[in-house]
Design a protein around this motif. Structure first.
Motif, PDB file in Angstrom:
ATOM      1  N   THR A 408     -43.626  23.237   6.787  1.00  0.00           N
ATOM      2  CA  THR A 408     -42.217  23.051   7.135  1.00  0.00           C
ATOM      3  C   THR A 408     -41.823  21.619   6.797  1.00  0.00           C
ATOM      4  OG1 THR A 408     -42.817  22.520   9.423  1.00  0.00           O
ATOM      5  CG2 THR A 408     -42.182  24.791   8.953  1.00  0.00           C
ATOM      6  N   PHE A 409     -40.506  21.402   6.645  1.00  0.00           N
ATOM      7  CA  PHE A 409     -40.009  20.124   6.152  1.00  0.00           C
ATOM      8  C   PHE A 409     -38.890  19.614   7.053  1.00  0.00           C
ATOM      9  CE2 PHE A 409     -41.899  22.530   2.820  1.00  0.00           C
ATOM     10  CZ  PHE A 409     -42.595  21.606   2.054  1.00  0.00           C
ATOM     11  N   LYS A 410     -39.074  18.412   7.539  1.00  0.00           N
ATOM     12  CA  LYS A 410     -38.102  17.787   8.435  1.00  0.00           C
ATOM     13  C   LYS A 410     -37.542  16.546   7.749  1.00  0.00           C
ATOM     14  CE  LYS A 410     -37.910  15.355  12.887  1.00  0.00           C
ATOM     15  NZ  LYS A 410     -38.738  14.867  14.026  1.00  0.00           N
ATOM     16  N   GLU A 411     -36.232  16.534   7.502  1.00  0.00           N
ATOM     17  CA  GLU A 411     -35.638  15.368   6.836  1.00  0.00           C
ATOM     18  C   GLU A 411     -35.721  14.151   7.750  1.00  0.00           C
ATOM     19  OE1 GLU A 411     -31.785  14.000   4.158  1.00  0.00           O
ATOM     20  OE2 GLU A 411     -31.796  15.991   5.106  1.00  0.00           O
ATOM     21  N   ARG A 412     -36.115  13.028   7.160  1.00  0.00           N
ATOM     22  CA  ARG A 412     -36.270  11.781   7.906  1.00  0.00           C
ATOM     23  C   ARG A 412     -35.294  10.742   7.355  1.00  0.00           C
ATOM     24  NH1 ARG A 412     -41.079  10.876  10.788  1.00  0.00           N
ATOM     25  NH2 ARG A 412     -40.036   8.892  11.244  1.00  0.00           N
ATOM     26  N   LYS A 413     -34.108  10.702   7.922  1.00  0.00           N
ATOM     27  CA  LYS A 413     -33.092   9.753   7.462  1.00  0.00           C
ATOM     28  C   LYS A 413     -33.382   8.334   7.930  1.00  0.00           C
ATOM     29  CE  LYS A 413     -29.444  13.212   7.042  1.00  0.00           C
ATOM     30  NZ  LYS A 413     -28.059  13.614   7.382  1.00  0.00           N
ATOM     31  N   ASP A 414     -34.379   8.198   8.819  1.00  0.00           N
ATOM     32  CA  ASP A 414     -34.729   6.871   9.332  1.00  0.00           C
ATOM     33  C   ASP A 414     -35.708   6.134   8.434  1.00  0.00           C
ATOM     34  OD1 ASP A 414     -36.563   8.970  10.105  1.00  0.00           O
ATOM     35  OD2 ASP A 414     -37.591   7.502  11.363  1.00  0.00           O
ATOM     36  N   ILE A 415     -36.274   6.816   7.437  1.00  0.00           N
ATOM     37  CA  ILE A 415     -37.251   6.178   6.551  1.00  0.00           C
ATOM     38  C   ILE A 415     -36.524   5.602   5.334  1.00  0.00           C
ATOM     39  CG2 ILE A 415     -39.254   6.576   5.055  1.00  0.00           C
ATOM     40  CD1 ILE A 415     -40.271   8.579   7.071  1.00  0.00           C
ATOM     41  N   PRO A 416     -36.670   4.307   5.081  1.00  0.00           N
ATOM     42  CA  PRO A 416     -35.929   3.661   3.985  1.00  0.00           C
ATOM     43  C   PRO A 416     -36.371   4.163   2.605  1.00  0.00           C
ATOM     44  CG  PRO A 416     -36.857   2.035   5.508  1.00  0.00           C
ATOM     45  CD  PRO A 416     -37.495   3.340   5.834  1.00  0.00           C
ATOM     46  N   THR A 417     -35.448   4.097   1.658  1.00  0.00           N
ATOM     47  CA  THR A 417     -35.717   4.463   0.268  1.00  0.00           C
ATOM     48  C   THR A 417     -35.275   3.319  -0.640  1.00  0.00           C
ATOM     49  OG1 THR A 417     -33.539   5.495   0.027  1.00  0.00           O
ATOM     50  CG2 THR A 417     -35.353   6.903   0.773  1.00  0.00           C
ATOM     51  N   TYR A 418     -35.668   3.394  -1.920  1.00  0.00           N
ATOM     52  CA  TYR A 418     -35.268   2.342  -2.859  1.00  0.00           C
ATOM     53  C   TYR A 418     -33.898   2.613  -3.475  1.00  0.00           C
ATOM     54  CZ  TYR A 418     -37.302   5.624  -6.280  1.00  0.00           C
ATOM     55  OH  TYR A 418     -37.613   6.738  -7.015  1.00  0.00           O
ATOM     56  N   HIS A 419     -33.319   3.810  -3.207  1.00  0.00           N
ATOM     57  CA  HIS A 419     -31.992   4.118  -3.732  1.00  0.00           C
ATOM     58  C   HIS A 419     -31.310   5.092  -2.780  1.00  0.00           C
ATOM     59  CE1 HIS A 419     -28.773   5.568  -6.377  1.00  0.00           C
ATOM     60  NE2 HIS A 419     -28.970   4.462  -7.071  1.00  0.00           N
ATOM     61  N   PRO A 420     -30.022   4.944  -2.537  1.00  0.00           N
ATOM     62  CA  PRO A 420     -29.337   5.795  -1.556  1.00  0.00           C
ATOM     63  C   PRO A 420     -29.301   7.274  -1.915  1.00  0.00           C
ATOM     64  CG  PRO A 420     -27.777   4.348  -2.706  1.00  0.00           C
ATOM     65  CD  PRO A 420     -29.146   3.858  -3.036  1.00  0.00           C
ATOM     66  N   ASP A 421     -29.506   7.636  -3.178  1.00  0.00           N
ATOM     67  CA  ASP A 421     -29.498   9.052  -3.565  1.00  0.00           C
ATOM     68  C   ASP A 421     -30.749   9.798  -3.094  1.00  0.00           C
ATOM     69  OD1 ASP A 421     -27.054   8.980  -4.768  1.00  0.00           O
ATOM     70  OD2 ASP A 421     -27.822   8.751  -6.815  1.00  0.00           O
ATOM     71  N   MET A 422     -31.766   9.072  -2.675  1.00  0.00           N
ATOM     72  CA  MET A 422     -33.042   9.703  -2.330  1.00  0.00           C
ATOM     73  C   MET A 422     -33.011  10.338  -0.941  1.00  0.00           C
ATOM     74  SD  MET A 422     -35.692   6.814  -3.686  1.00  0.00           S
ATOM     75  CE  MET A 422     -37.162   7.805  -3.401  1.00  0.00           C
ATOM     76  N   LYS A 423     -33.878  11.336  -0.777  1.00  0.00           N
ATOM     77  CA  LYS A 423     -34.105  11.943   0.526  1.00  0.00           C
ATOM     78  C   LYS A 423     -35.597  11.888   0.842  1.00  0.00           C
ATOM     79  CE  LYS A 423     -30.197  15.164   0.342  1.00  0.00           C
ATOM     80  NZ  LYS A 423     -29.775  16.588   0.423  1.00  0.00           N
TER      81      LYS A 423
END
Length: 709
Positions: A408-423
């Motif tokens: 199963t997959f839980k989106e983690r919006k609290d984890i930073p990315t190198y570009h805003p388009d990433m999930k």
């Protein structure tokens, strides 16, 4: 011991290199976020704290640390053992792996000017370190002692690791006499330099090959959404005209399917085909020729007739003869089908264009699409509203992984990315425990190279107590703000394909980093990804994601059946372009040093090779021509591009096993996970295949049938 990242599906970029001064600000290990634990799940990189200027000092410090670790192994006064030599070597370089895994993710997906300049600086540093380790005589003596004295007593992954480490050193030239070893070092350094230069030029060449369009009328045939994308692309690339058509990494361009203007179709095709062959501003042939010569020389130093013989020794295929035998049978079966397909398309075009109309390569997709629409009463505009990229990912790709493997997959919006388009998604196993992190970066931008690929910010390793941190990158056109991004069926399959690679990393359960995940032979690593594509058309999965983006209704049964039936319409083209590219790759690497053509002769050599093997066809050019074949000259597929077709055979065999036992039967998925996806390179790959399928060898008979031929 290779430190550079080898990416799985290589493409081109649209980025103009600049010269940038990189401030280092004296930061040390205690201050650099790349050298500290991030505090994020599985120690994933904290991109909210990492600056582009952090990479250079972090890599420099990690190289220094790795040198100290190697010296400690070499200077150990005790008799060499598995623990103090092989295992110690496996434990070395952890910090460097961590930093370079993140850095090389950005060099491909978000190459800012600072990242580009840093890459120029660190490439020779890492090549020098790699040479130091591979050609360290005392280190190899210890490795050889363990291999000679302990190998037969070792078991499981300890034995496999010892074998892989020893053979990698031998294949790198550790047994060469001093003079040849020195020459091999020089070859490695020069190839690294050339590949860096190739990596700088090719994206710029592709970006410059953009076709500018002055009026909307010229874009007749395109949907309003596609025209809006051409306008958006023009604005983001300097606005030399109101619209532009961006060149993608392959020879043929998907936009030719719907573009009515024949002259514009020709301009687009010619821009693609000649982006880097010297007829325009850029010429990559000098790099091609020198890399080919250096590879041939390296193979000769190692005692091989050519680079293909050297490279293929460590694959499932083993020899060039085996590869050619496989390819020639495909060519024999394919050729009459391709000829018939071309004649049919030309005859169809002549109905409206006149009996004297001669089909050109830039016409093929256009008239084939019209034939398909007529045969099935089907158009791309009917289908795309059902393929919202968010639904395909969550209700298709993720749903299939849940049904087959219990994930199963839980989106983690609290984890930073190198570009805003990433999930970012936390991957949770069937027992409820966190298993991995998965990042998706699906939209194209100027700082990202073309194509689609999978790699990792951190590989799974029991020894390192590291869970996998995996990512997929693609290059889809992002819809304007507030609108859903709709993709084609081919792009749907790409999402499933790249996630198949991701699963190979996510489900890895190996003790050693060297053996884990996708660290397999080239002609095996594409099997899990190609097999994962088969889930896209399984009815339960298809119906779960293929829902109209506005109404939420599933694709009507009649439309679905027509679409799935039409998938392999005029399928000879796709096989032919792949075969042509494959044979070009092999031909360049079957040559001895003195047989390599000059840069001025390279284009002629390409034509000659294709004529000799029966694949020269103006209607079906290679998927990648020599001058922009990044898999081969910039990536890790030299003498290995055949692996896409080879592993397709494996994937068809695996899919047959799933179908017979229940495609979504959790027991079958668990069996595949246990015997293949979790095992990395802990066994010979043929044995992994046998363990799951029960077959004695792959059966190629189903390949053409699976392709609709």
């Amino acid at each position: 011991m290779k430190r550079t990242r080898t990416l799985l599906t290589i493409g081109l970029a649209s980025f103009v290199m600049q010269s940038v001064a990189i401030p280092t600000d004296g930061m040390g290990a205690n201050d650099n976020p790349l050298l500290q634990k991030s505090g994020i799940l599985f120690n994933a990189p904290d991109f909210s704290k990492i600056k582009d200027t952090d990479y250079l000092p972090a890599i420099e410090l990690a190289i220094k640390q790795n040198r100290e670790e190697i010296n400690e192994i070499v200077n150990n006064k005790k008799k060499p053992t598995f623990e103090n030599t092989i295992l110690a070597l496996e434990k070395s370089g952890v910090q460097l792996d961590k930093v370079t895994s993140v850095f090389y993710g950005l060099t491909s997906a978000h190459k800012t000017p600072v990242i580009a300049e840093t890459e120029k600086k660190v490439t020779p540093m890492l090549t020098e370190l790699e040479n130091e380790i591979k050609f360290n005589k005392k280190l190899f003596e210890r490795i050889k002692y363990v291999y000679d004295k302990e190998f037969k007593k070792l078991k499981g992954e300890d034995k496999r690791l010892t074998e892989v480490v020893y053979k990698n050193f031998v294949r790198s030239g550790a047994l060469l006499p001093a003079d040849k070893m020195e020459r091999m070092k020089q070859i490695n350094i020069r190839i690294a330099e050339l590949q860096q230069q190739w990596g700088d030029m090719l994206p710029e060449a592709t970006n410059t090959a953009i076709v500018w369009v002055t009026s909307k009328q010229e874009l007749s045939g395109l949907s309003e959404a596609d025209i809006a994308q051409c306008k958006k692309d023009a604005e983001s690339r300097g606005g030399k005209a109101p619209y532009c058509i961006v060149i993608t990494n392959t020879t043929q361009q998907a936009i030719l399917t719907t573009l009515d203007n024949r002259n514009l179709r020709k301009r687009v095709f010619e821009a693609s085909r000649h982006r880097a062959d010297g007829t325009r501003q850029f010429n990559t042939f000098p790099y091609v020729v020198e890399i080919a010569k250096l590879r041939a020389e390296a193979a000769a130093l190692m005692g091989y007739k050519n680079y293909a013989s050297y490279s293929l020794e460590k694959t499932m295929a083993k020899t060039p003869d085996n590869v050619y035998s496989f390819l020639k049978q495909l060519i024999k079966d394919y050729t009459p089908k391709a000829e018939a397909e071309t004649k049919a398309i030309e005859a169809y075009a002549q109905k409206t264009m006149g009996a004297n109309f001669k089909l050109q390569p830039y016409d093929r997709f256009y008239y084939s699409a019209k034939m398909k629409q007529e045969a099935y009463n089907l158009s791309e505009d009917q289908i795309k509203p059902y393929f919202n990229i968010d639904s395909v990912q969550k209700n298709g790709v993720f749903y299939a992984a849940n049904r087959a493997y219990g994930l199963t997959f839980k989106e983690r919006k609290d984890i930073p990315t190198y570009h805003p388009d990433m999930k970012v998604f936390e991957v949770i196993d069937k027992d409820g425990k966190p298993l991995a992190l998965f990042y998706s970066d699906y939209y194209r931008r100027a700082t990202k190279r073309g194509g689609a690929w999978m790699s990792s910010f951190a590989k799974q390793s029991g020894l390192r107590e590291q869970q996998p941190v995996i990512y997929n990158c693609c290059n889809y056109a992002k819809a304007p703000e507030g609108q859903p991004t709709l993709i084609t069926w081919d792009e749907v399959c790409t999402l499933f394909h790249e996630f198949g690679h991701a699963l190979h990393g996510i489900l890895s359960n190996c003790k050693y980093n060297t053996l884990s995940g996708t660290a397999t032979a080239r002609d095996f690593v594409e099997m899990p990804s190609q097999f994962n594509e088969t889930f896209a058309s399984i009815p339960e999965i298809f119906d779960n994601y293929a829902k109209h983006t506005e109404t939420g209704q599933p694709m009507p049964t009649e439309l679905k059946e027509k679409m799935l039936t039409s998938i392999n319409y005029h399928a000879a083209y796709a096989l032919g372009e792949n075969l042509a590219a494959t044979c070009l790759d092999l031909a360049w690497h079957m040559l001895g040093v003195n047989e390599i053509p000059s840069a001025d002769e390279a284009a002629e050599f390409e034509t000659k090779v294709l004529r000799e093997i029966g694949l020269y066809n103006e209607q079906i050019p290679p998927r990648y021509s020599t001058s922009y074949f990044n898999h081969v000259w910039g990536g890790g597929y030299a003498a290995g591009y055949y692996s896409y077709l080879w592993t397709e055979v494996l994937a068809v065999n695996v899919a047959d096993c799933f179908e017979k036992r229940g495609a979504l039967n959790p027991e079958v998925g668990q069996d595949f996970r246990n015997k293949v996806l979790s095992r990395g390179n802990t066994k010979e790959q043929l044995q992994l295949f046998i363990d799951f399928t029960g077959m004695n060898a792959p059966d190629p008979s189903g390949l053409l049938k699976a392709r609709g031929l």
